[in-house]
Design a protein around this motif. Structure first.
Motif, PDB file in Angstrom:
ATOM      1  N   ALA A  24      18.113  18.472  25.174  1.00 44.53           N
ATOM      2  CA  ALA A  24      18.160  17.259  25.994  1.00 44.53           C
ATOM      3  C   ALA A  24      17.211  17.385  27.191  1.00 44.53           C
ATOM      4  N   GLU A  25      17.155  18.578  27.791  1.00 45.03           N
ATOM      5  CA  GLU A  25      16.253  18.791  28.926  1.00 45.03           C
ATOM      6  C   GLU A  25      14.797  18.647  28.502  1.00 45.03           C
ATOM      7  N   LEU A  26      14.462  19.158  27.332  1.00 44.10           N
ATOM      8  CA  LEU A  26      13.098  19.021  26.825  1.00 44.10           C
ATOM      9  C   LEU A  26      12.773  17.558  26.562  1.00 44.10           C
ATOM     10  N   ALA A  27      13.704  16.839  25.967  1.00 44.14           N
ATOM     11  CA  ALA A  27      13.483  15.410  25.698  1.00 44.14           C
ATOM     12  C   ALA A  27      13.254  14.655  27.002  1.00 44.14           C
ATOM     13  N   GLU A  28      14.004  15.012  28.029  1.00 46.77           N
ATOM     14  CA  GLU A  28      13.840  14.370  29.341  1.00 46.77           C
ATOM     15  C   GLU A  28      12.444  14.641  29.902  1.00 46.77           C
ATOM     16  N   ALA A  29      11.989  15.873  29.803  1.00 47.19           N
ATOM     17  CA  ALA A  29      10.656  16.224  30.297  1.00 47.19           C
ATOM     18  C   ALA A  29       9.573  15.508  29.498  1.00 47.19           C
ATOM     19  N   LEU A  30       9.770  15.388  28.193  1.00 45.38           N
ATOM     20  CA  LEU A  30       8.786  14.679  27.366  1.00 45.38           C
ATOM     21  C   LEU A  30       8.738  13.188  27.713  1.00 45.38           C
ATOM     22  N   ARG A  31       9.920  12.611  28.026  1.00 44.14           N
ATOM     23  CA  ARG A  31       9.932  11.204  28.469  1.00 44.14           C
ATOM     24  C   ARG A  31       9.182  11.053  29.783  1.00 44.14           C
ATOM     25  N   ALA A  32       9.391  11.988  30.714  1.00 40.25           N
ATOM     26  CA  ALA A  32       8.686  11.948  31.995  1.00 40.25           C
ATOM     27  C   ALA A  32       7.181  12.067  31.780  1.00 40.25           C
ATOM     28  N   GLU A  33       6.793  12.913  30.848  1.00 39.30           N
ATOM     29  CA  GLU A  33       5.379  13.082  30.530  1.00 39.30           C
ATOM     30  C   GLU A  33       4.791  11.785  29.973  1.00 39.30           C
ATOM     31  N   SER A  34       5.547  11.112  29.136  1.00 39.37           N
ATOM     32  CA  SER A  34       5.096   9.840  28.571  1.00 39.37           C
ATOM     33  C   SER A  34       4.938   8.780  29.660  1.00 39.37           C
ATOM     34  N   ILE A  35       5.904   8.709  30.554  1.00 37.48           N
ATOM     35  CA  ILE A  35       5.832   7.743  31.661  1.00 37.48           C
ATOM     36  C   ILE A  35       4.627   8.047  32.539  1.00 37.48           C
ATOM     37  N   LEU A  36       4.389   9.331  32.802  1.00 40.05           N
ATOM     38  CA  LEU A  36       3.243   9.729  33.617  1.00 40.05           C
ATOM     39  C   LEU A  36       1.933   9.320  32.959  1.00 40.05           C
ATOM     40  N   GLU A  37       1.843   9.496  31.642  1.00 38.80           N
ATOM     41  CA  GLU A  37       0.630   9.082  30.930  1.00 38.80           C
ATOM     42  C   GLU A  37       0.408   7.577  31.068  1.00 38.80           C
ATOM     43  N   GLU A  38       1.485   6.808  30.976  1.00 36.77           N
ATOM     44  CA  GLU A  38       1.361   5.356  31.147  1.00 36.77           C
ATOM     45  C   GLU A  38       0.875   5.020  32.550  1.00 36.77           C
ATOM     46  N   GLN A  39       1.386   5.727  33.560  1.00 43.98           N
ATOM     47  CA  GLN A  39       0.953   5.488  34.935  1.00 43.98           C
ATOM     48  C   GLN A  39      -0.520   5.843  35.106  1.00 43.98           C
ATOM     49  N   MET A  40      -0.939   6.934  34.487  1.00 47.61           N
ATOM     50  CA  MET A  40      -2.348   7.320  34.597  1.00 47.61           C
ATOM     51  C   MET A  40      -3.261   6.302  33.910  1.00 47.61           C
ATOM     52  N   GLU A  41      -2.811   5.783  32.784  1.00 49.99           N
ATOM     53  CA  GLU A  41      -3.598   4.741  32.111  1.00 49.99           C
ATOM     54  C   GLU A  41      -3.686   3.489  32.976  1.00 49.99           C
ATOM     55  N   ALA A  42      -2.592   3.152  33.658  1.00 50.44           N
ATOM     56  CA  ALA A  42      -2.592   1.986  34.541  1.00 50.44           C
ATOM     57  C   ALA A  42      -3.563   2.183  35.703  1.00 50.44           C
ATOM     58  N   VAL A  43      -3.580   3.388  36.283  1.00 47.12           N
ATOM     59  CA  VAL A  43      -4.504   3.676  37.384  1.00 47.12           C
ATOM     60  C   VAL A  43      -5.944   3.632  36.881  1.00 47.12           C
ATOM     61  N   ASP A  44      -6.200   4.208  35.706  1.00 46.45           N
ATOM     62  CA  ASP A  44      -7.544   4.151  35.128  1.00 46.45           C
ATOM     63  C   ASP A  44      -7.981   2.704  34.903  1.00 46.45           C
ATOM     64  N   GLY A  45      -7.062   1.888  34.399  1.00 47.23           N
ATOM     65  CA  GLY A  45      -7.373   0.468  34.197  1.00 47.23           C
ATOM     66  C   GLY A  45      -7.665  -0.236  35.504  1.00 47.23           C
ATOM     67  N   ALA A  46      -6.899   0.089  36.545  1.00 47.22           N
ATOM     68  CA  ALA A  46      -7.132  -0.527  37.852  1.00 47.22           C
ATOM     69  C   ALA A  46      -8.483  -0.096  38.417  1.00 47.22           C
ATOM     70  N   ILE A  47      -8.859   1.158  38.234  1.00 47.48           N
ATOM     71  CA  ILE A  47     -10.164   1.635  38.710  1.00 47.48           C
ATOM     72  C   ILE A  47     -11.282   0.931  37.963  1.00 47.48           C
ATOM     73  N   LYS A  48     -11.136   0.782  36.651  1.00 46.63           N
ATOM     74  CA  LYS A  48     -12.156   0.081  35.856  1.00 46.63           C
ATOM     75  C   LYS A  48     -12.321  -1.365  36.327  1.00 46.63           C
ATOM     76  N   SER A  49     -11.202  -2.037  36.507  1.00 46.65           N
ATOM     77  CA  SER A  49     -11.286  -3.438  36.938  1.00 46.65           C
ATOM     78  C   SER A  49     -11.872  -3.530  38.338  1.00 46.65           C
ATOM     79  N   MET A  50     -11.591  -2.562  39.197  1.00 43.47           N
ATOM     80  CA  MET A  50     -12.153  -2.558  40.544  1.00 43.47           C
ATOM     81  C   MET A  50     -13.657  -2.379  40.483  1.00 43.47           C
ATOM     82  N   LEU A  51     -14.138  -1.497  39.615  1.00 43.99           N
ATOM     83  CA  LEU A  51     -15.581  -1.303  39.465  1.00 43.99           C
ATOM     84  C   LEU A  51     -16.256  -2.565  38.938  1.00 43.99           C
ATOM     85  N   GLU A  52     -15.625  -3.222  37.996  1.00 41.93           N
ATOM     86  CA  GLU A  52     -16.169  -4.481  37.466  1.00 41.93           C
ATOM     87  C   GLU A  52     -16.232  -5.537  38.568  1.00 41.93           C
TER      88      GLU A  52
END
Length: 163
Positions: A24-52
């Motif tokens: 269960a602890e591993l599953a929790e960490a993997l969920r956190a990792e997935s959420i973090l990846e989504e946040q990083m993709e959102a920041v990357d998207g915001a940076i791209k749109s800012m450059l445009e």
């Protein structure tokens, strides 16, 4: 075979509970990792749109310097946020690896007890089978002795003297 009782059954249940907790602890960490990846993709998207947006604002025609300055500051803020997220991802990756190792260790401990239980059960079954074979041998021996006694009655002492 109902008489078998694994003496370490309680310990096995405890180790299984620990293993389930580690899972269960591993599953929790993997969920956190997935959420973090989504946040990083959102920041990357915001940076791209800012450059445009900056490219569009600095194109031909009048240039809005305040807008470009704000966009640049916002871009710096997003890049800082991305570095923080990358640092957090590194720590989270280490934590996921640590939790995987803990789960593997807990799983090994459960498997050791399962193998021990299987060996003890096999020994128990062998002893039961041996006891059953001995019992059947005794019954067969008694039957053979009874038949031989019935077939060859011992000569009585009086009949032996008559001959």
């Amino acid at each position: 075979m109902n008489g078998f009782k694994f003496r370490l059954a309680t310990l096995k249940k405890l180790r299984e509970a620990v293993r389930d907790q580690r899972r269960a602890e591993l599953a929790e960490a993997l969920r956190a990792e997935s959420i973090l990846e989504e946040q990083m993709e959102a920041v990357d998207g915001a940076i791209k749109s800012m450059l445009e947006e900056c490219r569009a604002a600095s194109g031909p025609g009048p240039v809005d310097v305040d807008r470009l300055t704000q966009a640049h500051l916002h871009q710096l803020l997003l890049e800082r946020q991305k570095r923080i997220l990358e640092d957090y991802r590194q720590r989270l990756t280490e934590e996921v690896q640590h939790r995987r190792e803990a789960l593997a260790q807990a799983d090994r401990e459960v498997r050791i007890l399962e193998r021990l239980e299987a060996k003890q059960l096999e020994r128990y079954r062998c002893r039961q089978l041996q006891q059953e074979v001995r019992h059947l041998d005794e019954v067969a021996l008694r039957q053979v002795n009874n038949r031989s006694q019935q077939a060859d009655p011992e000569p009585s002492p009086t009949s032996a003297q008559e001959s």
